[in-house]
Enzyme design. Structure first.
Site, PDB file in Angstrom:
ATOM      1  N   LYS B  83       4.150  81.795 -21.028  1.00 24.46           N
ATOM      2  CA  LYS B  83       5.387  81.364 -20.381  1.00 24.46           C
ATOM      3  C   LYS B  83       6.412  82.487 -20.512  1.00 24.46           C
ATOM      4  CE  LYS B  83       8.561  77.366 -20.399  1.00 24.46           C
ATOM      5  NZ  LYS B  83       8.858  76.078 -21.069  1.00 24.46           N
ATOM      6  N   SER B 158       9.137  72.237 -17.957  1.00 30.85           N
ATOM      7  CA  SER B 158       9.453  73.562 -17.459  1.00 30.85           C
ATOM      8  C   SER B 158       8.287  74.551 -17.532  1.00 30.85           C
ATOM      9  CB  SER B 158      10.634  74.128 -18.235  1.00 30.85           C
ATOM     10  OG  SER B 158      10.279  74.299 -19.598  1.00 30.85           O
ATOM     11  N   SER B 182       8.258  69.719 -22.006  1.00 29.87           N
ATOM     12  CA  SER B 182       7.983  70.842 -21.102  1.00 29.87           C
ATOM     13  C   SER B 182       6.567  71.402 -21.166  1.00 29.87           C
ATOM     14  CB  SER B 182       8.974  71.974 -21.352  1.00 29.87           C
ATOM     15  OG  SER B 182      10.192  71.662 -20.715  1.00 29.87           O
TER      16      SER B 182
END
Ligand SMILES: [Mg+2]
Ligand SMILES: [Zn+2]
Lengths: 482, 494, 95
Positions: B83, B158, B182
């Site tokens: 990420k 996310s 997330s």
């Protein structure tokens, strides 16, 4: 109307740790800009603070030295505001649960009229926080330069109750506080380097009233002289405002020591809302049990009790004891010299007189002189033994010790400074002096015996200070009366 | 079986055996990213040199260890997608924000360092909601990521890029971060497995902070076993993170195959009622009966405080975020607005141009709840609610070994569909309370509705990841939801 | 609690965000929704429940004041939008 001033102080002292409060950067003063910075103290994304154990201990030490209570559980909080010298745009500080609360400091001082007084100021709290970086404004016209070497250096903030009533008292408080912090090994308190700074909160009220007026705050005063002058000036300013029928506005002001006046920085309405909250990156601090005991045990003797001990044990006058104990390096030098066999009063005279003057003039440090306390003890003993005269000891010998770190005996021998008490030599000098000053000698013989002092002076001069005074004086009289 | 459909542990075994090499595997996945990612948008960055150098280094080390007869780390040579809020030394780390578009950290996150130490290979940086604030990856400043099961839908967020990369078989494994769901919610939307570890299990150093008391880094993979292996690589005490736990964390992978006999599963009624789409509830209920078949008992529990977890979450996360994101001021790194005449203008314009609307909304809410006069009413009250949520979970986890809920109340929604603030928040309703209590939780696929995956969430006791992984693994031994491959990525079922 | 545009402006200033006039109404509406969500807590009496700022039951996680570690200045300044003479720079700050 007669007004009195009410002063509270907030003092920031940089702790003398090796590394910063939340990262491993050096705290050393005076380095090239941004050479003591790293991703953590520059607040780069994803970096995290880890608290320096010794910073906590030094804050607790300061608290113990000032008689504070140590919180069983303390926590670091965030104080949020934007300023270019504050990399995270929050300062990690303590609001809700500070390490130290309560406490008092008692100290002697002379008021405006020179009268001796005792000040007693309560400490509200001492908390741990980080310093900001430095903005450099004056080099380039259109920009401000930022150096973050100081950003993240550990600080303690000491907040007093509004117990101070005069500029002199404020100055004396800071002076004593500085001495205690240095003793406790917490801070170097170099005001000219900014490692000790004071903010003054001052209000005035009709003398005798017990309500508090609106206060103003003056920030970052970095000498005791500035503290005293700023308080005097602010008292006058507020008095004038009230006497002209005005009102005091709660505001922050900046003291300009060169111009001797202060300017408004911002009013309360413009002040920040700091949105304090507990810093979630840091866990609670619990100073209890063994840890607290260990910090307490390591606390050195503080100036107050040391001063009393000097009077009692060494028979020194209060005044001498106060000066010798004002600085831990001075008192350590004194005690070591006495331990090496020097007479306490004689050692004290050397230190308080010539040594402190030379140290001040040459910007030296008592902790790092070119000669040892043992050397001073030797010198003091040579005076007592009559080997050198006091004037030679304080002059040529001491000078050479400072200059080259030479041992006192070596200086005395090499420069031939041994005191002369040999009768033939002294008698010859006395005769020479009488011969060279026939008029004065006659005055003496005519009964004006106080000219003996002048003639003795000539003897000392001729012997380059080496004549043993009692013997020389005796022989001079004999020769005059022949 | 095609290389990219193999689970990570199988790839690792083949690399260890020598039937595949780390550079070969890295090349294969880089090729697949190149081919498929234009349709998905899971990656913000790939860097061939970075990846291949790491793969070659890993291979040399693997060969050396084998020659010396020393143990080779379990995932050695396996690529992992990161990420883009995980700092990578010398490689841009943007948090999907204009603010950090040109930011290159001079340090690796601890979790990234540990990947390298375990001879894993970074495959690229994945898209996300800007600064991890969102539940759909639509709030990326660089465009949305698409759900591999239906490119008109969001992958969740996310960590949407990480989950989509794994779902589309562009990466065997990924790291995400989870502040309020997330990792789990995008894992659920994309039909993959994602673990949010106990708060403190994985160092946060180098993970760009959203909300410091809630954030955790965790693995996303195709199977529970892969997640267990990656979790073991990244977890553990780190001196650079004061909030990293100083305990010996129990083994996860070693006992993952142990039977579930007698495991007590609690089902919080708060997450099975109103607001949960019927198809989701049915998939969860069907999964629960499979767990009964595996020897588990299933009972309903009630944790009333969960009803207030969402407001508490928004208050805490936004307050911390507002403060955490203040450092982005255009002074020392990152975006700076040009031509500002004074410092205040520099701040205002840098931050207004650098941050997207959602980030601004959350910063403003965070500023609001901490303001003088509001602190006690909002922030402190949310901290009190945290006590209640934690206590509620503790009680429920006293009688149950683990808890199970839907991961998200609905399957993946359409891009652009959730326009108002509150309906977006609802996507996190089942996950945020877990972060507030600091507990571990896993999401794994438990069915499909209209061709879209549904996720099951299992919540455990502090540092009880092993039980969660064991439960998910046992379920994955008797189901095949997790091996289904979205049609987009060709090949159908593996 | 309802949220006014003036409040949003004040918050925006504290957070150093610029909300343009044409954005203000929408932002106020969004904030109102978020505040309404937060307000679900305000009706509760939680005075008997202690606040928990951290879920980890640890304290005294500290580091020793050991040998300082250097970090190269070029790297410290490498991301700086503007730097002069080893310093970060910003438009002149007037107090
Ligand atoms: Mg302060
Ligand atoms: Zn540093």
């Amino acid at each position: 109307m007669k007004y009195e001033m009410v002063i509270g102080l907030e003092i920031h002292a940089e702790l003398n740790t090796r590394t910063k409060i939340f990262c491993s950067c050096s705290t050393q003063f005076g380095a090239e800009p941004n050479t003591h910075v790293c991703p953590i103290c520059l607040a780069m994304p994803g970096t995290l603070p880890v608290l320096n154990r010794q910073a906590v201990e030094k804050c607790v030490t300061a608290g113990l030295a000032l008689g504070c209570d140590i919180a069983p559980e303390a926590h670091m909080d965030r104080k949020n505001y934007f300023y270019p010298d504050l990399p995270k745009a929050y300062q990690i500080s303590q609001l809700f649960r500070p390490l130290c609360t309560g406490g008092t400091l008692e100290f002697e001082y002379e008021d405006e009229s020179g009268q001796a007084r005792i000040g007693r100021v309560r400490i509200n709290r001492i908390h741990l926080e980080e310093d900001a970086g430095k903005s450099i404004h004056d080099l380039y016209g259109a920009s401000t330069l930022l150096d973050f070497n100081r950003g993240g250096v550990p600080l303690i903030e000491i907040v007093t109750e509004p117990d101070i009533r005069s500029p002199e008292e404020a100055g004396a408080f800071v002076d004593r506080l500085r001495s205690i912090l240095r003793y406790a090994g917490v801070s170097d308190c170099q005001m000219q380097e900014g490692s000790l700074r004071a903010d003054i909160n001052l209000s005035i009220r009709p003398a005798g009233s017990d309500t508090l007026g609106t206060r103003t705050e003056m920030k970052n005063l970095n000498s005791i002289r500035a503290i005293v002058r700023a308080a005097q000036a602010e008292f006058l300013r507020q008095t004038e405002v009230l006497e002209d029928g005005g009102v005091i506005v709660q505001e922050t002001r900046r003291w300009d020591d060169a111009k001797g006046r202060s300017l408004r920085m911002r009013t309360k309405e413009e002040a920040n809302d700091y949105r304090y909250f507990p810093d979630p990156d840091l866990l609670p601090i619990r100073v209890d049990g063994d840890w607290l005991r260990a910090i307490r045990d390591a606390l050195p003797e503080l100036p107050g009790s040391k001063r009393r001990r000097y009077v009692a044990d060494y028979g020194l006058p209060e005044y001498d004891a106060g000066i010798l104990t004002s600085d831990p390096a001075i008192s350590a030098f004194f005690e070591d010299a006495v331990a090496c066999g020097g007479d306490a009063k004689a050692v004290s005279n050397f230190i308080m007189g010539d040594m402190m003057r030379i140290v001040r003039e040459r910007e030296l440090d008592f902790a790092a002189l070119p000669f040892s306390p043992a050397d001073l003890a030797t010198l003091v003993n040579r005076v007592a033994e009559g080997v050198v005269s006091i004037s030679v000891a304080k002059g040529a010998v001491l000078n050479q010790m400072f200059e080259a770190g030479e041992r006192p005996d070596a200086v005395i021998e090499r420069m031939g400074l041994r005191q002369v008490s040999d009768e033939d030599t002294l008698r010859a000098i006395a005769r020479d002096v009488i011969r060279d000053n026939p008029g004065v000698a006659q005055e003496y013989r005519d009964g004006k015996t106080k000219v003996l002092g002048f003639l003795m002076g000539q003897v000392m001069k001729k012997s380059r200070g080496k004549a043993q005074p009692a013997a020389a004086s005796q022989l001079l009289k004999e020769e005059l009366e022949k | 079986m095609k290389l990219f459909t193999m689970p990570a542990l199988m790839l690792a075994r083949k690399i260890h055996e020598g039937s595949l090499t780390a550079p070969e595997v890295a090349e294969a996945f880089l090729g697949r990213v190149k081919e498929l990612d234009p349709k998905i948008g899971a990656f913000l960055l790939t860097d061939r040199a970075w990846t291949l150098e790491a793969a070659e280094r890993a291979q040399r080390r693997i060969d050396a260890l084998k020659a010396e007869g020393k143990p080779v780390p379990p995932l050695a040579g396996v690529p992992v997608a990161l990420k883009d809020n995980l700092c990578t030394r010398g490689v841009a780390t943007t948090c999907a924000s204009r603010m950090l578009e040109n930011f290159t950290p001079p340090y690796d996150a601890t979790a990234v360092e540990r990947l390298f130490e375990s001879l894993m290979v970074p495959l690229g940086k994945c898209n996300m909601d800007e600064f991890a604030m969102g539940s759909s990856t639509e709030y990326s400043a660089f465009g949305p990521t698409r759900n591999p099961w239906d490119p008109s839908r969001v992958p969740g967020g996310s960590s949407g890029g990480s989950a989509a990369a794994v779902a589309a078989r562009m990466a065997p494994l990924a790291l995400g971060t989870d502040t309020g769901g997330s990792i789990r919610q995008p894992a659920s939307f994309c039909g993959v497995t994602g673990l949010k570890p106990t708060y403190g299990a994985v160092s946060r150093f180098g993970a760009v902070a959203y909300a410091s008391s809630l954030d955790q880094i965790g693995p996303i993979g195709r199977t529970a076993a892969d997640c267990a292996a990656l979790f073991e690589v990244v977890r553990g005490r780190d001196e650079r993170d004061a909030t990293s736990a100083d305990i010996d964390q129990p083994a996860c992978l070693r006992d993952i195959g142990a039977p579930l006999d007698g495991m007590k599963i609690g089902v919080p009624s708060q997450y099975m009622g109103e607001g949960i789409a019927p198809a989701v509830r049915q998939a969860v209920e069907a999964a629960l009966s499979r767990f009964r078949e595996l020897g588990c008992s299933v009972t309903e529990v009630s944790i009333p405080a969960l009803d207030y977890a969402l407001p508490a979450y928004y208050i805490l996360s936004c307050a911390e975020a507002g403060s955490n994101l203040s450092r982005f001021d255009g002074v020392r790194y990152g975006y700076r607005a040009q031509g500002a005449g004074d410092i205040d203008e520099l701040y205002l314009r840098t931050r207004s141009e650098g941050f997207g609307a959602e980030v601004k909304r959350r910063i403003l809410l965070g500023t609001y709840v901490l303001c003088a006069g509001y602190y006690d009413e909002y922030y402190k009250k949310a901290l009190r609610m945290r006590s209640l949520v934690k206590a509620g979970y503790e009680k429920a986890l006293g009688s149950a070994d683990i808890l199970m809920t839907p991961t998200a109340p609905i399957p993946a929604f359409g891009i652009g569909e959730k326009v108002d603030e509150l309906s977006m928040c609802m996507a996190d309703i089942c996950t945020v309370s877990v972060n507030i209590a600091g507990l571990p939780a896993i999401s794994f696929p438990c069915g499909f509705t209209d061709g879209l995956p549904v996720g099951l969430q299992a919540i455990g006791r502090p540092f009880g990841e092993a039980a969660l992984l064991r439960a998910a693994h046992a379920y994955q031994q008797i189901t095949d939801w997790h091996v289904r491959v979205p049609a987009l990525s060709e090949g159908g079922r593996a | 609690m309802s949220v006014t545009p003036e409040q949003v402006k004040k918050l925006a200033h504290l957070a150093r965000l610029e909300i343009r006039d044409d954005e203000l109404a929408a932002m106020t509406r969004d904030m109102e929704q978020l505040v309404a969500l937060a307000d679900r807590l305000t009706a509760l009496d939680l005075s008997q429940t202690p606040p928990m700022d951290h879920v980890l039951p640890r304290a005294n996680v500290l580091r020793d004041d050991a040998e300082p570690v250097e970090f190269p200045r070029e790297q410290a300044l490498s991301g700086a939008p503007e730097a002069v003479d080893g310093c970060f720079t910003v438009p002149r700050v007037v107090e």
